[in-house]
Design a protein around this motif. Structure first.
Motif, mmCIF file in Angstrom:
data_model
loop_
_atom_site.group_PDB
_atom_site.id
_atom_site.type_symbol
_atom_site.label_atom_id
_atom_site.label_comp_id
_atom_site.label_asym_id
_atom_site.label_seq_id
_atom_site.Cartn_x
_atom_site.Cartn_y
_atom_site.Cartn_z
ATOM 1 N N VAL A 184 89.310 66.382 45.529
ATOM 2 C CA VAL A 184 87.955 65.979 45.132
ATOM 3 C C VAL A 184 87.852 64.471 45.285
ATOM 4 O O VAL A 184 88.684 63.741 44.776
ATOM 5 N N GLN A 185 86.819 64.005 45.952
ATOM 6 C CA GLN A 185 86.660 62.583 46.208
ATOM 7 C C GLN A 185 85.439 62.046 45.483
ATOM 8 O O GLN A 185 84.323 62.524 45.681
ATOM 9 N N LEU A 186 85.676 61.054 44.630
ATOM 10 C CA LEU A 186 84.608 60.322 43.971
ATOM 11 C C LEU A 186 84.535 58.958 44.630
ATOM 12 O O LEU A 186 85.519 58.228 44.630
ATOM 13 N N GLN A 187 83.387 58.625 45.181
ATOM 14 C CA GLN A 187 83.254 57.387 45.949
ATOM 15 C C GLN A 187 82.471 56.371 45.144
ATOM 16 O O GLN A 187 81.252 56.495 45.014
ATOM 17 N N ALA A 188 83.199 55.379 44.644
ATOM 18 C CA ALA A 188 82.575 54.327 43.847
ATOM 19 C C ALA A 188 82.312 53.104 44.707
ATOM 20 O O ALA A 188 83.079 52.797 45.624
ATOM 21 N N SER A 189 81.251 52.398 44.371
ATOM 22 C CA SER A 189 80.908 51.179 45.081
ATOM 23 C C SER A 189 80.078 50.273 44.180
ATOM 24 O O SER A 189 79.641 50.695 43.104
ATOM 25 N N GLY A 190 79.869 49.039 44.625
ATOM 26 C CA GLY A 190 78.981 48.140 43.914
ATOM 27 C C GLY A 190 79.641 46.997 43.186
ATOM 28 O O GLY A 190 78.950 46.155 42.611
ATOM 29 N N GLY A 191 80.955 46.961 43.182
ATOM 30 C CA GLY A 191 81.624 45.855 42.517
ATOM 31 C C GLY A 191 81.443 44.555 43.275
ATOM 32 O O GLY A 191 80.881 44.522 44.371
ATOM 33 N N GLY A 192 81.917 43.470 42.682
ATOM 34 C CA GLY A 192 81.820 42.180 43.331
ATOM 35 C C GLY A 192 82.104 41.052 42.373
ATOM 36 O O GLY A 192 82.594 41.264 41.264
ATOM 37 N N LEU A 193 81.775 39.860 42.830
ATOM 38 C CA LEU A 193 81.973 38.647 42.040
ATOM 39 C C LEU A 193 80.612 38.158 41.548
ATOM 40 O O LEU A 193 79.667 38.039 42.339
ATOM 41 N N VAL A 194 80.530 37.899 40.260
ATOM 42 C CA VAL A 194 79.261 37.463 39.674
ATOM 43 C C VAL A 194 79.554 36.439 38.582
ATOM 44 O O VAL A 194 80.635 36.469 37.972
ATOM 45 N N GLN A 195 78.617 35.546 38.356
ATOM 46 C CA GLN A 195 78.778 34.578 37.281
ATOM 47 C C GLN A 195 78.470 35.216 35.931
ATOM 48 O O GLN A 195 77.709 36.196 35.854
ATOM 49 N N ALA A 196 79.026 34.653 34.912
ATOM 50 C CA ALA A 196 78.737 35.119 33.557
ATOM 51 C C ALA A 196 77.230 35.109 33.317
ATOM 52 O O ALA A 196 76.533 34.168 33.715
ATOM 53 N N GLY A 197 76.756 36.175 32.687
ATOM 54 C CA GLY A 197 75.334 36.338 32.457
ATOM 55 C C GLY A 197 74.618 37.118 33.537
ATOM 56 O O GLY A 197 73.447 37.495 33.364
ATOM 57 N N GLY A 198 75.302 37.353 34.639
ATOM 58 C CA GLY A 198 74.708 38.066 35.755
ATOM 59 C C GLY A 198 74.766 39.571 35.606
ATOM 60 O O GLY A 198 75.199 40.092 34.559
ATOM 61 N N SER A 199 74.351 40.256 36.652
ATOM 62 C CA SER A 199 74.264 41.721 36.623
ATOM 63 C C SER A 199 74.877 42.322 37.881
ATOM 64 O O SER A 199 74.883 41.690 38.947
ATOM 65 N N LEU A 200 75.369 43.524 37.735
ATOM 66 C CA LEU A 200 75.830 44.336 38.851
ATOM 67 C C LEU A 200 75.488 45.789 38.558
ATOM 68 O O LEU A 200 75.387 46.179 37.392
ATOM 69 N N ARG A 201 75.347 46.580 39.608
ATOM 70 C CA ARG A 201 75.173 48.006 39.431
ATOM 71 C C ARG A 201 76.222 48.751 40.253
ATOM 72 O O ARG A 201 76.299 48.560 41.467
ATOM 73 N N LEU A 202 76.977 49.572 39.573
ATOM 74 C CA LEU A 202 77.975 50.398 40.236
ATOM 75 C C LEU A 202 77.386 51.775 40.530
ATOM 76 O O LEU A 202 76.551 52.271 39.771
ATOM 77 N N SER A 203 77.849 52.361 41.620
ATOM 78 C CA SER A 203 77.426 53.707 41.995
ATOM 79 C C SER A 203 78.645 54.570 42.263
ATOM 80 O O SER A 203 79.692 54.063 42.693
ATOM 81 N N CYS A 204 78.500 55.856 42.024
ATOM 82 C CA CYS A 204 79.587 56.801 42.289
ATOM 83 C C CYS A 204 78.969 58.090 42.790
ATOM 84 O O CYS A 204 78.178 58.720 42.074
ATOM 85 N N VAL A 205 79.341 58.482 43.993
ATOM 86 C CA VAL A 205 78.869 59.738 44.564
ATOM 87 C C VAL A 205 79.969 60.784 44.414
ATOM 88 O O VAL A 205 81.132 60.535 44.752
ATOM 89 N N ALA A 206 79.581 61.945 43.915
ATOM 90 C CA ALA A 206 80.539 63.033 43.714
ATOM 91 C C ALA A 206 80.081 64.268 44.477
ATOM 92 O O ALA A 206 78.889 64.422 44.759
ATOM 93 N N PRO A 207 81.009 65.155 44.798
ATOM 94 C CA PRO A 207 80.601 66.436 45.388
ATOM 95 C C PRO A 207 79.666 67.174 44.440
ATOM 96 O O PRO A 207 79.845 67.118 43.216
#
Length: 115
Positions: free
Chosen positions: A1-24
């Motif tokens: 079973v493969q869970l594909q995560a994405s969306g990480g990165g480098l951000v300054q304190a106070g910033g925002s990120l959104r992670l995604s994960c696609v599953a079967p």
């Protein structure tokens, strides 16, 4: 079973990120799902989860009010919206599914928050 995560990165304190994960589809629709993280030298810890079916959520105290877990059932995708990020949120974030007692993990995506 493969869970594909994405969306990480480098951000300054106070910033925002959104992670995604696609599953079967068969896993997404029948599993509890969520996000865990592991910082260097620390144990993997729960960040946020959905119960199976998505009827309720659970958050770590350290992220309550800043992170929001959500899902798109039509796209079999799990999200983690992370706002007001802090340096202590720096970690590898893992997508997780628990399907009839069997855990599945994504490959992890690095989130780095600079001060």
């Amino acid at each position: 079973v493969q869970l594909q995560a994405s969306g990480g990165g480098l951000v300054q304190a106070g910033g925002s990120l959104r992670l995604s994960c696609v599953a079967p589809k068969n896993i997404f629709s029948s599993s509890a799902m969520g996000w865990f993280r592991q910082a260097p030298g620390k144990r993997r810890e729960l960040v946020a989860t959905f119960t199976r079916g998505g009827s309720s959520t659970n958050y770590a105290d350290s992220v309550k009010g800043r992170f929001t877990i959500s899902r798109d059932n039509a796209k079999n995708t799990l999200f983690l919206q992370m706002n007001s990020l802090k340096p202590e949120d720096t970690a590898v974030y893992y997508c997780w599914a628990l399907n009839f007692g069997i855990p599945y993990w994504g490959q992890g995506t690095q989130v780095t928050v600079s001060s």
